[in-house]
Design an enzyme around this catalytic site. Structure first.
Site, PDB file in Angstrom:
ATOM      1  N   HIS B 216       0.797  -1.219   0.000  1.00 22.33           N
ATOM      2  CA  HIS B 216       0.000   0.000   0.000  1.00 22.33           C
ATOM      3  C   HIS B 216       0.829   1.267   0.000  1.00 22.33           C
ATOM      4  O   HIS B 216       0.306   2.337  -0.267  1.00 22.33           O
ATOM      5  CB  HIS B 216      -0.977  -0.009   1.182  1.00 22.33           C
ATOM      6  CG  HIS B 216      -2.178  -0.843   0.916  1.00 22.33           C
ATOM      7  ND1 HIS B 216      -2.098  -2.180   0.625  1.00 22.33           N
ATOM      8  CD2 HIS B 216      -3.498  -0.540   0.871  1.00 22.33           C
ATOM      9  CE1 HIS B 216      -3.302  -2.662   0.424  1.00 22.33           C
ATOM     10  NE2 HIS B 216      -4.177  -1.692   0.553  1.00 22.33           N
ATOM     11  N   SER B 220      -0.144  -1.049  -6.223  1.00 24.48           N
ATOM     12  CA  SER B 220       0.166  -2.190  -7.064  1.00 24.48           C
ATOM     13  C   SER B 220       1.010  -1.767  -8.252  1.00 24.48           C
ATOM     14  O   SER B 220       0.857  -0.663  -8.768  1.00 24.48           O
ATOM     15  CB  SER B 220      -1.126  -2.808  -7.590  1.00 24.48           C
ATOM     16  OG  SER B 220      -1.895  -3.312  -6.533  1.00 24.48           O
ATOM     17  N   LYS B 244     -13.990  -7.787  -9.320  1.00 25.36           N
ATOM     18  CA  LYS B 244     -13.159  -8.611 -10.196  1.00 25.36           C
ATOM     19  C   LYS B 244     -12.516  -9.756  -9.413  1.00 25.36           C
ATOM     20  O   LYS B 244     -12.449 -10.896  -9.897  1.00 25.36           O
ATOM     21  CB  LYS B 244     -12.076  -7.739 -10.833  1.00 25.36           C
ATOM     22  CG  LYS B 244     -11.221  -8.523 -11.779  1.00 25.36           C
ATOM     23  CD  LYS B 244     -10.403  -7.617 -12.645  1.00 25.36           C
ATOM     24  CE  LYS B 244      -9.451  -8.456 -13.455  1.00 25.36           C
ATOM     25  NZ  LYS B 244      -8.615  -7.660 -14.322  1.00 25.36           N
ATOM     26  N   ASP B 245     -12.061  -9.441  -8.197  1.00 27.49           N
ATOM     27  CA  ASP B 245     -11.497 -10.507  -7.363  1.00 27.49           C
ATOM     28  C   ASP B 245     -12.564 -11.542  -7.019  1.00 27.49           C
ATOM     29  O   ASP B 245     -12.286 -12.742  -6.959  1.00 27.49           O
ATOM     30  CB  ASP B 245     -10.906  -9.919  -6.070  1.00 27.49           C
ATOM     31  CG  ASP B 245      -9.509  -9.344  -6.303  1.00 27.49           C
ATOM     32  OD1 ASP B 245      -8.937  -9.606  -7.381  1.00 27.49           O
ATOM     33  OD2 ASP B 245      -9.001  -8.637  -5.416  1.00 27.49           O
ATOM     34  N   GLU B 288       5.901 -33.943  -2.005  1.00 25.01           N
ATOM     35  CA  GLU B 288       4.707 -33.384  -2.623  1.00 25.01           C
ATOM     36  C   GLU B 288       5.108 -32.624  -3.889  1.00 25.01           C
ATOM     37  O   GLU B 288       6.229 -32.129  -3.987  1.00 25.01           O
ATOM     38  CB  GLU B 288       4.030 -32.432  -1.636  1.00 25.01           C
ATOM     39  CG  GLU B 288       3.423 -33.145  -0.453  1.00 25.01           C
ATOM     40  CD  GLU B 288       2.047 -33.676  -0.771  1.00 25.01           C
ATOM     41  OE1 GLU B 288       1.963 -34.744  -1.412  1.00 25.01           O
ATOM     42  OE2 GLU B 288       1.055 -33.035  -0.389  1.00 25.01           O
TER      43      GLU B 288
HETATM   44  C1  HEM Z   1      -0.440 -22.332   5.479  1.00 19.26           C
HETATM   45  C2  HEM Z   1      -1.417 -23.054   5.864  1.00 19.26           C
HETATM   46  C3  HEM Z   1      -1.400 -24.577   5.892  1.00 19.26           C
HETATM   47  C4  HEM Z   1      -0.867 -25.465   4.995  1.00 19.26           C
HETATM   48  C5  HEM Z   1      -0.125 -25.141   3.688  1.00 19.26           C
HETATM   49  C6  HEM Z   1      -1.143 -26.800   5.493  1.00 19.26           C
HETATM   50  C7  HEM Z   1      -0.766 -27.986   4.866  1.00 19.26           C
HETATM   51  C8  HEM Z   1      -1.067 -29.263   5.308  1.00 19.26           C
HETATM   52  C9  HEM Z   1      -0.804 -30.483   4.600  1.00 19.26           C
HETATM   53  C10 HEM Z   1      -0.104 -30.569   3.245  1.00 19.26           C
HETATM   54  C11 HEM Z   1      -1.266 -31.507   5.350  1.00 19.26           C
HETATM   55  C12 HEM Z   1      -1.253 -32.990   4.983  1.00 19.26           C
HETATM   56  C13 HEM Z   1      -2.606 -33.396   4.453  1.00 19.26           C
HETATM   57  C14 HEM Z   1      -2.668 -34.865   4.217  1.00 19.26           C
HETATM   58  O1  HEM Z   1      -1.970 -35.351   3.329  1.00 19.26           O
HETATM   59  O2  HEM Z   1      -3.413 -35.532   4.938  1.00 19.26           O
HETATM   60  C15 HEM Z   1      -1.804 -30.963   6.553  1.00 19.26           C
HETATM   61  C16 HEM Z   1      -2.356 -31.715   7.577  1.00 19.26           C
HETATM   62  C17 HEM Z   1      -2.886 -31.187   8.738  1.00 19.26           C
HETATM   63  N1  HEM Z   1      -3.016 -29.842   9.061  1.00 19.26           N
HETATM   64 FE1  HEM Z   1      -2.433 -28.298   7.867  1.00 19.26          FE
HETATM   65  N2  HEM Z   1      -1.828 -26.689   6.674  1.00 19.26           N
HETATM   66  C18 HEM Z   1      -2.000 -25.354   6.960  1.00 19.26           C
HETATM   67  C19 HEM Z   1      -2.633 -24.832   8.065  1.00 19.26           C
HETATM   68  C20 HEM Z   1      -3.095 -25.582   9.163  1.00 19.26           C
HETATM   69  C21 HEM Z   1      -3.606 -25.027  10.395  1.00 19.26           C
HETATM   70  C22 HEM Z   1      -3.713 -23.554  10.709  1.00 19.26           C
HETATM   71  C23 HEM Z   1      -3.939 -26.105  11.210  1.00 19.26           C
HETATM   72  C24 HEM Z   1      -4.518 -26.121  12.608  1.00 19.26           C
HETATM   73  C25 HEM Z   1      -5.060 -25.139  13.185  1.00 19.26           C
HETATM   74  C26 HEM Z   1      -3.667 -27.309  10.477  1.00 19.26           C
HETATM   75  C27 HEM Z   1      -3.903 -28.592  10.959  1.00 19.26           C
HETATM   76  C28 HEM Z   1      -3.605 -29.759  10.295  1.00 19.26           C
HETATM   77  C29 HEM Z   1      -3.858 -31.083  10.805  1.00 19.26           C
HETATM   78  C30 HEM Z   1      -4.503 -31.434  12.155  1.00 19.26           C
HETATM   79  C31 HEM Z   1      -3.408 -31.984   9.831  1.00 19.26           C
HETATM   80  C32 HEM Z   1      -3.425 -33.532   9.922  1.00 19.26           C
HETATM   81  C33 HEM Z   1      -4.659 -34.118   9.331  1.00 19.26           C
HETATM   82  C34 HEM Z   1      -4.448 -34.562   7.921  1.00 19.26           C
HETATM   83  O3  HEM Z   1      -3.362 -35.013   7.583  1.00 19.26           O
HETATM   84  O4  HEM Z   1      -5.372 -34.453   7.139  1.00 19.26           O
HETATM   85  N3  HEM Z   1      -3.140 -26.951   9.248  1.00 19.26           N
HETATM   86  N4  HEM Z   1      -1.679 -29.577   6.514  1.00 19.26           N
END
Ligand code: HEM
Ligand code: FES
Lengths: 186, 433
Positions: B216, B220, B244-245, B288
């Site tokens: 800001h 942009s 637009k977004d 991945e």
């Molecule tokens: C930048 C944000 C985030 C990214 C890029 C991300 C990415 C991921 C990925 C790639 C997995 C594996 C999924 C799978 O193959 O099962 C995962 C699992 C998980 N994430 Fe996140 N996550 C994010 C934010 C969060 C937040 C904020 C929480 C909790 C408050 C969270 C909780 C969990 C939990 C509990 C799992 C395990 C369950 C599962 O594997 O499905 N994630 N996350």
């Protein structure tokens, strides 16, 4: 400094050195304190007492035939125990250690008089995969030892790296012969 | 002015504004009081999409965490329970799992947009840096998230990646033990990864605030890459870009929903539905997809470089491939921002783009694979070379040797009348405004 006129101490000494010193001393002291306060948090991430307590394991060698390999678990990692044949030992000793990527003689990697027993961590020294070669039918690599499928490292019958990206030989863990057929790892 | 409109004359709004000027804050940030270049094209939609995905990830993640157990004996089963027993658990998990992939797609497009239109150039260097910091944090978060379901790929991915740090001379092994909290990837590791996986997205949210704050200050960039020169060059963010977004978001959500409902395991690895087994490495470990180009760079260093052994060299090249982006504002010596006016740059830009895709492809293949007799390793090595060559040689030299096309005098000039502008640029502004 223009403001030094309003500061009696600074005025007397010309450039405020006493205040500068106090700033630095207080800041330095604070930094040391912050560092000291940080350490317990960092160290809490290192292995805890109970994890360290699990750190040794005993293995009975009696059931392992010549030419057979078994895998045991130690500290959550596989340990390869290989009852080597005379041919395998010969293959390991026929090569000059100086020609190897991580020079080490076979003699250095086994206990004297127990040359058939090779004990190594089953953890590739590249990035930690478990090399193949323990089970019949698995690739043993080009040197008859082990082959790591992850990025293609070949180990010989002494567990030494011969080819591929791994920098080091398979690690020989600390172990002792409790008696002729029993070893303690760790 | 906003102050005259009905909303700001509402007594309740006035009462709140007097105490906490939150409505005018929003209006100045993303509303009618935020002047935006009138010629933004659809590549400018991806910033707001990235913000949307961060919110989606945090929300779906919080609900997953309510049913997740970070223990080596229970983690895999707790995720299977989410899939089978928890009401709509499958939906929440598939949103989160594929959300990570969508998030990376959006952010990579957002980055390549910046690379093409020179959005990293003065005065937006810090804005660019903050973006790279967000990318690094996202990578750490996604890596640790992938470990949580404790399947085979979770375990071995974690093992390989944490072992990267063992390449650091002297202290490497100590650092790895510190990361693990043990002698291998184990319960302590899973626990801390869960704690950090929960924390880091909120850190990302904080850096996003800084990113937008920096945005800001100068506003942009735009497809022409020239500065706005007054009200005739801008339109208010609201309603023009909010709508637009919103349209872009709707299109994006159709794609996202398609993946979630019809191809939820498209981006995944079947091996991750096998519970982690520390004694057996899967035959073919792949990270991945969003890490594949970097993984290819890591694997392509198979030789020692002076006193740096191959393993350390690979790690340095991998991290270096991202860190070099921090220097980009100085490596690109051209004063012209937009690639639209840089005929030679355009060619190298697309070569670079293809090189990145090739790296991703190579990273997904087995280490000893060949294509038509060419070892993929060689292709990976060439692409790795080119990746760095682009930044340290091509971009610095182009700035000196390339003759840019003439820039238009202003953003509004090609629209509101005036002389001829470079072909290609002329049509663009109409589309947007
Ligand atoms: C930048 C944000 C985030 C990214 C890029 C991300 C990415 C991921 C990925 C790639 C997995 C594996 C999924 C799978 O193959 O099962 C995962 C699992 C998980 N994430 Fe996140 N996550 C994010 C934010 C969060 C937040 C904020 C929480 C909790 C408050 C969270 C909780 C969990 C939990 C509990 C799992 C395990 C369950 C599962 O594997 O499905 N994630 N996350
Ligand atoms: S982990 Fe064994 S070769 Fe890379």
């Amino acid at each position: 400094m223009g403001s030094s006129a309003t500061s009696p101490q600074a005025g007397h000494h010309g450039s405020g050195t006493r205040r500068d010193f106090l700033y630095l001393a207080a800041g330095g002291f604070g930094a040391v304190g912050a560092g000291a306060a940080l350490w317990p948090f960092i160290h809490s991430m290192n292995p805890a007492a109970d994890v360290l307590a699990l750190a040794s394991t005993e293995v009975d060698l009696k059931p392992i035939q010549a030419g057979q390999r078994i895998t045991v678990t130690w500290r959550g990692k596989p340990v390869f125990i290989d009852n080597r044949t005379a041919d395998q030992i010969k293959a390991a000793r026929d090569v000059a250690a100086t020609e190897l990527p991580d020079p080490q003689t076979d003699q250095k990697r086994v206990k004297a008089g127990k040359d058939q027993w090779l004990v190594v961590l089953g953890v590739c020294t590249h990035l930690g995969c478990v090399p193949l070669g323990q089970k019949t039918g698995e690739s043993k690599g080009e040197y008859g030892g082990w082959f790591c499928p992850c990025h293609g490292s070949h180990y010989d019958t002494s567990g030494r790296i011969r080819k591929g990206p791994a920098p080091k030989n398979l690690e020989v863990p600390e172990f002792t012969f409790v008696n002729d057929t029993l070893i303690r790892i760790g | 002015m906003a102050k005259d409109n009905a909303f700001f004359n509402n007594p309740t709004v006035k009462w709140i504004e007097h105490r906490l000027p939150i409505f005018s804050f929003v209006d100045h940030s993303l509303g009618s009081q935020y002047p935006t270049p009138r010629n933004l094209n659809y590549w400018w939609n991806f910033g707001s999409l990235a913000g949307f995905m961060l919110v989606v990830m945090i929300l779906s993640g919080v609900f997953l965490a309510m049913n997740y157990t970070p223990h080596v004996d229970h983690a895999f089963n707790s995720v299977e329970r989410v899939m089978r027993d928890v009401n709509y658990g499958w939906l929440i998990r598939y949103i989160h799992m594929n959300g990570a992939s969508m998030f990376f797609i959006v952010v990579y497009i957002h980055i390549f947009r910046g690379l093409y239109f020179g959005s990293y150039k003065p005065p937006r260097e810090i804005l660019w840096w903050l973006g790279i910091v967000i990318l690094l944090l996202m990578m750490a978060t996604a890596f640790m998230g992938y470990v949580l379901p404790w399947g085979q790929m979770s375990f071995w991915g974690a093992t390989v990646i944490t072992n990267l740090f063992s390449a650091i001379p002297l202290v490497g092994d100590k650092i790895v033990t510190l990361l693990w909290g043990g002698f291998s990837v184990d319960n302590a590791t899973l626990n801390r990864f869960f704690a950090l996986h929960y924390l880091l997205p909120f850190v990302i949210a904080g850096v996003v605030v800084l990113h937008i704050w920096a945005l800001h200050v100068h506003g942009s960039n735009n497809p022409l890459g020239i500065d706005t020169r007054g009200p005739q060059d801008t339109i208010p963010f609201h309603p023009y870009y909010t709508i637009k977004d919103a349209f872009g978001l709707a299109v994006f959500m159709i794609i996202f929903a398609f993946v979630v409902f019809f191809a939820p395991n498209f981006f995944g690895e079947p091996d991750n539905y096998i519970p982690a087994n520390p004694m057996v490495t899967p035959a073919h470990i792949v990270p991945e997809w969003y890490f594949l180009p970097f993984y290819a760079i890591l694997r392509s260093i198979t030789f020692n470089i002076l006193f740096i052994d191959a393993k350390l060299g690979g790690v340095l090249a991998m991290f270096g491939s991202i860190l070099i982006l921090f220097l980009l504002p100085w490596l690109d010596t051209s004063r012209v921002r937009s690639g639209l006016f840089r005929p030679i740059f355009q060619v190298f830009y697309w070569i670079f783009f293809v090189v990145c895709l090739l790296l991703g492809w190579v990273g997904g293949q087995a280490a000893d694979a060949t294509v038509m007799g060419i070892p993929l390793l060689r292709i990976g090595q060439f692409c790795t070379f080119w990746y760095f060559f682009h930044f340290v040689a091509i971009l610095p030299l182009l700035g000196w040797f390339e003759r840019p096309r003439p820039l238009p005098i202003s953003i509004s000039q090609p629209v509101l009348g005036g002389g001829r502008v470079a072909a290609g640029a002329a049509a663009k502004p109409m589309e947007k405004a």
